[in-house]
Design a protein around this motif. Structure first.
Motif, mmCIF file in Angstrom:
data_model
loop_
_atom_site.group_PDB
_atom_site.id
_atom_site.type_symbol
_atom_site.label_atom_id
_atom_site.label_comp_id
_atom_site.label_asym_id
_atom_site.label_seq_id
_atom_site.Cartn_x
_atom_site.Cartn_y
_atom_site.Cartn_z
ATOM 1 N N ASP A 56 -7.154 -10.744 -1.548
ATOM 2 C CA ASP A 56 -7.552 -11.625 -2.652
ATOM 3 C C ASP A 56 -6.496 -11.736 -3.749
ATOM 4 O O ASP A 56 -6.707 -12.405 -4.761
ATOM 5 C CB ASP A 56 -8.882 -11.158 -3.248
ATOM 6 C CG ASP A 56 -8.806 -9.763 -3.855
ATOM 7 O OD1 ASP A 56 -7.711 -9.159 -3.858
ATOM 8 O OD2 ASP A 56 -9.849 -9.263 -4.316
ATOM 9 N N GLY A 57 -5.350 -11.105 -3.572
ATOM 10 C CA GLY A 57 -4.284 -11.196 -4.562
ATOM 11 C C GLY A 57 -4.530 -10.383 -5.819
ATOM 12 O O GLY A 57 -3.833 -10.550 -6.818
ATOM 13 N N SER A 58 -5.498 -9.497 -5.773
ATOM 14 C CA SER A 58 -5.854 -8.690 -6.937
ATOM 15 C C SER A 58 -4.761 -7.651 -7.226
ATOM 16 O O SER A 58 -3.853 -7.426 -6.427
ATOM 17 C CB SER A 58 -7.177 -7.966 -6.693
ATOM 18 O OG SER A 58 -7.032 -7.036 -5.647
ATOM 19 N N ALA A 59 -4.882 -7.012 -8.375
ATOM 20 C CA ALA A 59 -3.946 -5.941 -8.736
ATOM 21 C C ALA A 59 -4.029 -4.819 -7.707
ATOM 22 O O ALA A 59 -3.009 -4.207 -7.365
ATOM 23 C CB ALA A 59 -4.259 -5.421 -10.135
ATOM 24 N N ASP A 61 -4.710 -5.145 -4.513
ATOM 25 C CA ASP A 61 -3.976 -5.592 -3.336
ATOM 26 C C ASP A 61 -2.469 -5.422 -3.533
ATOM 27 O O ASP A 61 -1.753 -5.030 -2.611
ATOM 28 C CB ASP A 61 -4.284 -7.057 -3.017
ATOM 29 C CG ASP A 61 -5.448 -7.212 -2.057
ATOM 30 O OD1 ASP A 61 -6.063 -6.198 -1.690
ATOM 31 O OD2 ASP A 61 -5.728 -8.362 -1.667
ATOM 32 N N LYS A 62 -1.991 -5.712 -4.730
ATOM 33 C CA LYS A 62 -0.561 -5.556 -5.014
ATOM 34 C C LYS A 62 -0.156 -4.090 -4.947
ATOM 35 O O LYS A 62 0.910 -3.747 -4.423
ATOM 36 C CB LYS A 62 -0.222 -6.161 -6.369
ATOM 37 C CG LYS A 62 -0.323 -7.671 -6.366
ATOM 38 C CD LYS A 62 -0.096 -8.267 -7.731
ATOM 39 C CE LYS A 62 -0.336 -9.766 -7.644
ATOM 40 N NZ LYS A 62 -0.396 -10.413 -8.912
ATOM 41 N N GLU A 63 -1.025 -3.218 -5.435
ATOM 42 C CA GLU A 63 -0.765 -1.778 -5.373
ATOM 43 C C GLU A 63 -0.738 -1.303 -3.917
ATOM 44 O O GLU A 63 0.136 -0.524 -3.518
ATOM 45 C CB GLU A 63 -1.838 -1.030 -6.158
ATOM 46 C CG GLU A 63 -1.693 0.458 -6.151
ATOM 47 C CD GLU A 63 -2.837 1.156 -6.874
ATOM 48 O OE1 GLU A 63 -3.046 2.349 -6.605
ATOM 49 O OE2 GLU A 63 -3.538 0.516 -7.693
ATOM 50 N N ILE A 64 -1.676 -1.799 -3.132
ATOM 51 C CA ILE A 64 -1.736 -1.435 -1.713
ATOM 52 C C ILE A 64 -0.496 -1.943 -0.982
ATOM 53 O O ILE A 64 0.107 -1.221 -0.185
ATOM 54 C CB ILE A 64 -3.031 -1.967 -1.064
ATOM 55 C CG1 ILE A 64 -4.236 -1.198 -1.603
ATOM 56 C CG2 ILE A 64 -2.967 -1.862 0.457
ATOM 57 C CD1 ILE A 64 -5.574 -1.784 -1.233
ATOM 58 N N ALA A 65 -0.085 -3.172 -1.269
ATOM 59 C CA ALA A 65 1.111 -3.737 -0.634
ATOM 60 C C ALA A 65 2.349 -2.904 -0.971
ATOM 61 O O ALA A 65 3.194 -2.648 -0.102
ATOM 62 C CB ALA A 65 1.302 -5.187 -1.061
ATOM 63 N N ARG A 66 2.451 -2.462 -2.202
ATOM 64 C CA ARG A 66 3.585 -1.634 -2.623
ATOM 65 C C ARG A 66 3.564 -0.301 -1.864
ATOM 66 O O ARG A 66 4.588 0.163 -1.355
ATOM 67 C CB ARG A 66 3.530 -1.408 -4.133
ATOM 68 C CG ARG A 66 4.712 -0.689 -4.716
ATOM 69 C CD ARG A 66 4.714 -0.630 -6.249
ATOM 70 N NE ARG A 66 3.422 -0.408 -6.878
ATOM 71 C CZ ARG A 66 2.686 -1.346 -7.501
ATOM 72 N NH1 ARG A 66 3.126 -2.594 -7.580
ATOM 73 N NH2 ARG A 66 1.531 -1.050 -8.051
ATOM 74 N N THR A 67 2.397 0.294 -1.746
ATOM 75 C CA THR A 67 2.262 1.561 -1.021
ATOM 76 C C THR A 67 2.598 1.365 0.456
ATOM 77 O O THR A 67 3.280 2.197 1.054
ATOM 78 C CB THR A 67 0.834 2.115 -1.182
ATOM 79 O OG1 THR A 67 0.560 2.291 -2.570
ATOM 80 C CG2 THR A 67 0.660 3.434 -0.457
ATOM 81 N N GLN A 68 2.159 0.259 1.020
ATOM 82 C CA GLN A 68 2.442 -0.003 2.426
ATOM 83 C C GLN A 68 3.940 -0.182 2.673
ATOM 84 O O GLN A 68 4.450 0.247 3.697
ATOM 85 C CB GLN A 68 1.678 -1.224 2.917
ATOM 86 C CG GLN A 68 0.218 -0.917 3.170
ATOM 87 C CD GLN A 68 -0.507 -2.102 3.740
ATOM 88 O OE1 GLN A 68 -0.461 -3.196 3.180
ATOM 89 N NE2 GLN A 68 -1.176 -1.900 4.844
ATOM 90 N N ARG A 69 4.643 -0.802 1.742
ATOM 91 C CA ARG A 69 6.092 -0.950 1.899
ATOM 92 C C ARG A 69 6.768 0.419 1.980
ATOM 93 O O ARG A 69 7.758 0.580 2.680
ATOM 94 C CB ARG A 69 6.686 -1.777 0.762
ATOM 95 C CG ARG A 69 6.487 -3.270 0.930
ATOM 96 C CD ARG A 69 7.329 -4.067 -0.062
ATOM 97 N NE ARG A 69 7.007 -3.803 -1.456
ATOM 98 C CZ ARG A 69 6.031 -4.390 -2.144
ATOM 99 N NH1 ARG A 69 5.265 -5.296 -1.563
ATOM 100 N NH2 ARG A 69 5.827 -4.096 -3.416
#
Length: 128
Positions: A56-59, A61-69
């Motif tokens: 959903d583009g939420s904060a 989700d951004k935190e999760i994307a950063r962790t996944q990287r």
């Protein structure tokens, strides 16, 4: 009478705790295998966070994307795959191999091989 009931309860708790710990305990890796241990751990965490991503583009989700990287690195995934290919009977790798199979579309496991790993790994996370 009360002491006997307490002893039975304590023994039952000990048996339950021992069984729970043995099912959840990760495979033991030697000192020389610490890169592999980290790669297995990273794959497991990558899989965990993939399940939390809502899209959903939420904060969050951004935190999760950063962790996944940080966790979902191709080098670590390749190391797990190579270790499994080199020693397909190493059951410490089975959960990570199954998780990788569900995370990526490259070189999926054949159905019979996946069923064999699922039977040995006994994990509901990626097995039916």
């Amino acid at each position: 009478m009360r002491l006997q009931g307490l002893a039975v309860a304590i023994a039952g708790t000990f048996v339950w705790l021992s069984a729970s710990l043995s099912l959840a305990a990760p495979g033991v890796f030697s000192k020389d295998e610490q890169r592999l241990r980290k790669a297995v751990s990273d794959v497991e965490m990558c899989f965990h966070f993939a399940g939390e991503f809502s899209g959903d583009g939420s904060a969050r989700d951004k935190e999760i994307a950063r962790t996944q990287r940080e966790l979902c690195k191709k080098d670590g995934q390749r190391l797990v795959r190579q270790a499994y290919e080199k020693n397909p009977s190493d059951q410490r790798l089975y959960p990570a191999v199954l998780m990788l199979d569900s995370l990526t579309s490259e070189s999926p496991l054949p159905a019979a091989q996946k069923a064999r790993l699922c039977a040995a790994a006994k994990t509901e996370l990626v097995c039916p």
